[in-house]
Design a protein around this motif. Structure first.
Motif, PDB file in Angstrom:
ATOM      1  N   ASN A   1       0.821  -1.224   0.000  1.00 49.91           N
ATOM      2  CA  ASN A   1       0.000   0.000   0.000  1.00 49.91           C
ATOM      3  C   ASN A   1       0.852   1.270   0.000  1.00 49.91           C
ATOM      4  OD1 ASN A   1      -2.341  -1.510   0.011  1.00 49.91           O
ATOM      5  ND2 ASN A   1      -2.620  -1.413   2.244  1.00 49.91           N
ATOM      6  N   ILE A   2       1.959   1.245   0.772  1.00 53.67           N
ATOM      7  CA  ILE A   2       2.803   2.446   0.851  1.00 53.67           C
ATOM      8  C   ILE A   2       3.962   2.376  -0.141  1.00 53.67           C
ATOM      9  CG2 ILE A   2       2.212   2.843   3.265  1.00 53.67           C
ATOM     10  CD1 ILE A   2       4.906   1.632   4.034  1.00 53.67           C
ATOM     11  N   LYS A   3       3.972   1.292  -0.950  1.00 51.02           N
ATOM     12  CA  LYS A   3       4.995   1.130  -1.990  1.00 51.02           C
ATOM     13  C   LYS A   3       6.419   1.154  -1.394  1.00 51.02           C
ATOM     14  CE  LYS A   3       2.164   3.184  -5.634  1.00 51.02           C
ATOM     15  NZ  LYS A   3       0.953   3.255  -4.821  1.00 51.02           N
ATOM     16  N   GLU A   4       6.576   0.413  -0.324  1.00 48.11           N
ATOM     17  CA  GLU A   4       7.881   0.322   0.340  1.00 48.11           C
ATOM     18  C   GLU A   4       8.287  -1.147   0.527  1.00 48.11           C
ATOM     19  OE1 GLU A   4       9.843   2.663   0.883  1.00 48.11           O
ATOM     20  OE2 GLU A   4       8.706   4.526   1.080  1.00 48.11           O
ATOM     21  N   THR A   5       7.991  -2.019  -0.419  1.00 46.07           N
ATOM     22  CA  THR A   5       8.294  -3.465  -0.296  1.00 46.07           C
ATOM     23  C   THR A   5       9.782  -3.717  -0.166  1.00 46.07           C
ATOM     24  OG1 THR A   5       8.251  -3.623  -2.712  1.00 46.07           O
ATOM     25  CG2 THR A   5       6.214  -4.165  -1.535  1.00 46.07           C
ATOM     26  N   ALA A   6      10.598  -2.880  -0.768  1.00 44.72           N
ATOM     27  CA  ALA A   6      12.052  -3.101  -0.691  1.00 44.72           C
ATOM     28  C   ALA A   6      12.548  -2.956   0.741  1.00 44.72           C
ATOM     29  CB  ALA A   6      12.771  -2.111  -1.599  1.00 44.72           C
ATOM     30  N   LYS A   7      11.960  -2.004   1.491  1.00 44.79           N
ATOM     31  CA  LYS A   7      12.374  -1.809   2.876  1.00 44.79           C
ATOM     32  C   LYS A   7      11.889  -2.953   3.773  1.00 44.79           C
ATOM     33  CE  LYS A   7      12.613   3.222   2.575  1.00 44.79           C
ATOM     34  NZ  LYS A   7      12.105   4.514   3.086  1.00 44.79           N
ATOM     35  N   PHE A   8      10.779  -3.588   3.376  1.00 44.57           N
ATOM     36  CA  PHE A   8      10.226  -4.683   4.179  1.00 44.57           C
ATOM     37  C   PHE A   8      10.881  -6.038   3.850  1.00 44.57           C
ATOM     38  CE2 PHE A   8       6.991  -1.648   5.104  1.00 44.57           C
ATOM     39  CZ  PHE A   8       6.388  -2.043   6.300  1.00 44.57           C
ATOM     40  N   ALA A   9      11.566  -6.114   2.716  1.00 47.99           N
ATOM     41  CA  ALA A   9      12.112  -7.408   2.272  1.00 47.99           C
ATOM     42  C   ALA A   9      13.050  -8.053   3.302  1.00 47.99           C
ATOM     43  CB  ALA A   9      12.832  -7.241   0.942  1.00 47.99           C
ATOM     44  N   PRO A  10      14.003  -7.341   3.930  1.00 49.77           N
ATOM     45  CA  PRO A  10      14.901  -7.992   4.912  1.00 49.77           C
ATOM     46  C   PRO A  10      14.158  -8.605   6.094  1.00 49.77           C
ATOM     47  CG  PRO A  10      15.796  -5.878   4.226  1.00 49.77           C
ATOM     48  CD  PRO A  10      14.415  -5.956   3.666  1.00 49.77           C
ATOM     49  N   ILE A  11      13.121  -7.912   6.556  1.00 48.70           N
ATOM     50  CA  ILE A  11      12.406  -8.443   7.709  1.00 48.70           C
ATOM     51  C   ILE A  11      11.608  -9.684   7.343  1.00 48.70           C
ATOM     52  CG2 ILE A  11      10.281  -7.096   7.500  1.00 48.70           C
ATOM     53  CD1 ILE A  11      12.226  -7.933  10.706  1.00 48.70           C
ATOM     54  N   PHE A  12      11.070  -9.695   6.100  1.00 46.85           N
ATOM     55  CA  PHE A  12      10.362 -10.893   5.660  1.00 46.85           C
ATOM     56  C   PHE A  12      11.328 -12.098   5.572  1.00 46.85           C
ATOM     57  CE2 PHE A  12       7.207  -7.981   3.344  1.00 46.85           C
ATOM     58  CZ  PHE A  12       6.391  -7.904   4.467  1.00 46.85           C
ATOM     59  N   TYR A  13      12.532 -11.812   5.111  1.00 42.51           N
ATOM     60  CA  TYR A  13      13.548 -12.877   5.022  1.00 42.51           C
ATOM     61  C   TYR A  13      13.903 -13.370   6.419  1.00 42.51           C
ATOM     62  CZ  TYR A  13      17.928 -15.239   3.992  1.00 42.51           C
ATOM     63  OH  TYR A  13      18.956 -16.181   3.905  1.00 42.51           O
ATOM     64  N   ALA A  14      14.027 -12.436   7.354  1.00 34.34           N
ATOM     65  CA  ALA A  14      14.372 -12.813   8.738  1.00 34.34           C
ATOM     66  C   ALA A  14      13.247 -13.637   9.365  1.00 34.34           C
ATOM     67  CB  ALA A  14      14.643 -11.559   9.564  1.00 34.34           C
ATOM     68  N   PHE A  15      11.982 -13.233   9.082  1.00 31.93           N
ATOM     69  CA  PHE A  15      10.847 -14.007   9.591  1.00 31.93           C
ATOM     70  C   PHE A  15      10.877 -15.434   9.044  1.00 31.93           C
ATOM     71  CE2 PHE A  15       7.906 -10.152  10.424  1.00 31.93           C
ATOM     72  CZ  PHE A  15       8.518  -9.957  11.663  1.00 31.93           C
ATOM     73  N   ALA A  16      11.248 -15.590   7.788  1.00 27.44           N
ATOM     74  CA  ALA A  16      11.309 -16.923   7.185  1.00 27.44           C
ATOM     75  C   ALA A  16      12.362 -17.778   7.869  1.00 27.44           C
ATOM     76  CB  ALA A  16      11.595 -16.810   5.691  1.00 27.44           C
ATOM     77  N   GLN A  17      13.490 -17.158   8.205  1.00 23.40           N
ATOM     78  CA  GLN A  17      14.530 -17.889   8.896  1.00 23.40           C
ATOM     79  C   GLN A  17      14.079 -18.321  10.289  1.00 23.40           C
ATOM     80  OE1 GLN A  17      17.943 -15.289   8.767  1.00 23.40           O
ATOM     81  NE2 GLN A  17      18.772 -16.326   6.919  1.00 23.40           N
ATOM     82  N   LEU A  18      13.358 -17.431  10.987  1.00 15.00           N
ATOM     83  CA  LEU A  18      12.848 -17.783  12.317  1.00 15.00           C
ATOM     84  C   LEU A  18      11.879 -18.960  12.235  1.00 15.00           C
ATOM     85  CD1 LEU A  18      12.212 -14.356  14.071  1.00 15.00           C
ATOM     86  CD2 LEU A  18      14.005 -16.021  14.576  1.00 15.00           C
ATOM     87  N   ALA A  19      11.045 -18.904  11.206  1.00 12.42           N
ATOM     88  CA  ALA A  19      10.074 -19.989  11.043  1.00 12.42           C
ATOM     89  C   ALA A  19      10.795 -21.309  10.775  1.00 12.42           C
ATOM     90  CB  ALA A  19       9.121 -19.669   9.905  1.00 12.42           C
TER      91      ALA A  19
END
Length: 366
Positions: free
Chosen positions: A193-211
């Motif tokens: 929605n805020i067109k900031e997916t690039a800034k969110f990408a590292p945290i999504f990767y980190a969440f995947a590692q935690l999972a």
């Protein structure tokens, strides 16, 4: 008899002389005078008696001429006064007509020019109104977009805060990685929605590692994820602040533009009011000057006609005076000739009587 014949010829000449219809003496009659002279000659009246008849006639002619002179002088004075008055009236009317016509032309020309300026002013006014409407519509749309985008940023910050809370519960051992999966979906949606997916990408990767490490909790991994969330929140908050500042600058620019357009509209409205007042005055000017010009034209025509009539009448007075004066001169000339002829006739009669008396005297002496 010769004298009588001559008198008849003189009478015929006087009768043939042109007579003016303006008769100042109906009592005087050259025919009557001739008849009286003839009667006195037949009765052998004295010379003075006959000459007195002619002198009376001459005096009557002179008296009539004096009376006519007085009348004519009065007529000439009245004619001069009338000519001066009508000339002044005609000149005044011509001046007023000229000035009012010039003023009328100026008012008509100014009215046409003012009407054209008013049309241009109205076109500019309508354009400014349309521009203001467009700016207001764009501002309204931008305001709506800012509110939606602001909610999106606030949702993103709220999702990050929720993720930090869930991460803290996991760190304390009371949380579940299933909550991380749920909040990740919310964060992903707000990132789009805020067109900031690039800034969110590292945290999504980190969440995947935690999972992937579920059941083998690594505190250092949780701390890295927490740092990433803090960094992400700071970046998103900064982006939100920048967006809010940009919107504030846009609002200020809009307000400035709105004020300038409003000033332009106010200026155009004031100018239109001035132009309308000017047109009202010009219409009054046209009506007033038209009335003045029409009145002056009527005055000019009327006084010119009266002046022409006065000049014609004064010319008639002069012609009558000249004809009558010449006729009286002819009468006086004929009377003078008659006096000479009568005197000459009496001298001949006396000479004849003297000769006859001498012959009689000579006959008696013989």
């Amino acid at each position: 008899m010769k004298l009588i014949a001559t008198l008849l010829v003189v009478l015929v000449c006087v009768s043939a002389a042109p007579r003016n219809p303006f008769d100042y003496s109906k009592k005087r009659s050259l025919t009557a005078v001739m008849a009286e002279v003839e009667a006195k000659l037949s009765n052998k009246s004295p010379l003075d008696a006959i000459l007195n008849v002619l002198r009376d006639f001459r005096d009557a002619v002179n008296t009539e001429q004096v009376n006519h002179d007085e009348i004519y002088n009065t007529q000439q004075a009245e004619c001069a006064s009338e000519n001066e008055f009508r000339s002044r009236q005609v000149q005044d009317a011509q001046t007023v007509l000229r000035d009012s016509t010039a003023a009328l032309n100026v008012c008509n020309t100014s009215k046409i020019r003012t009407t054209n300026v008013q049309e241009v002013n109205q076109q500019q006014y309508f354009s400014a109104q349309e521009h203001l409407t467009s700016v207001l519509s764009a501002a309204e749309s931008e305001a709506g977009y800012f509110k939606r985008r602001g909610r999106d940023y606030e949702d993103a910050l709220h999702a990050i805060d929720e993720a930090q809370d869930i991460l803290a519960t996991i760190y304390s051992g009371s949380g579940s990685f299933a909550e991380i999966s749920r909040v990740s979906k919310s964060m992903l949606q707000t990132a789009f929605n805020i067109k900031e997916t690039a800034k969110f990408a590292p945290i999504f990767y980190a969440f995947a590692q935690l999972a992937a490490q579920e059941g083998q909790l690594d505190e250092s991994a949780l701390e890295r994820v927490a740092q990433l969330l803090d960094t992400l929140r700071s970046n998103i908050q900064e982006a939100y602040n920048d967006y809010a500042s940009s919107n504030a600058a846009s609002v200020a620019a809009f307000n400035d533009q709105k004020e300038r357009i409003g000033q332009t509209i106010a200026r155009l409205e004031a100018q239109n009011e001035r132009l309308q007042n000017k047109l009202t005055n010009l219409v009054q000017c046209i009506g007033t000057q038209s009335a003045i010009a029409q009145t002056a034209s009527g005055k000019l025509q009327r006084n010119q006609q009266l002046w022409d009539q006065a000049q014609t009448l004064c010319s008639t007075f002069s012609n009558e005076y000249n004809y009558a004066t010449q006729a009286r001169r002819n009468e006086l000339q004929l009377v003078a000739q008659l006096e000479e002829m009568v005197a000459e006739r009496f001298d001949q009669v006396e000479d004849q009587n003297h000769e006859r008396n001498q012959r009689l005297a000579s006959s008696v002496g013989f």
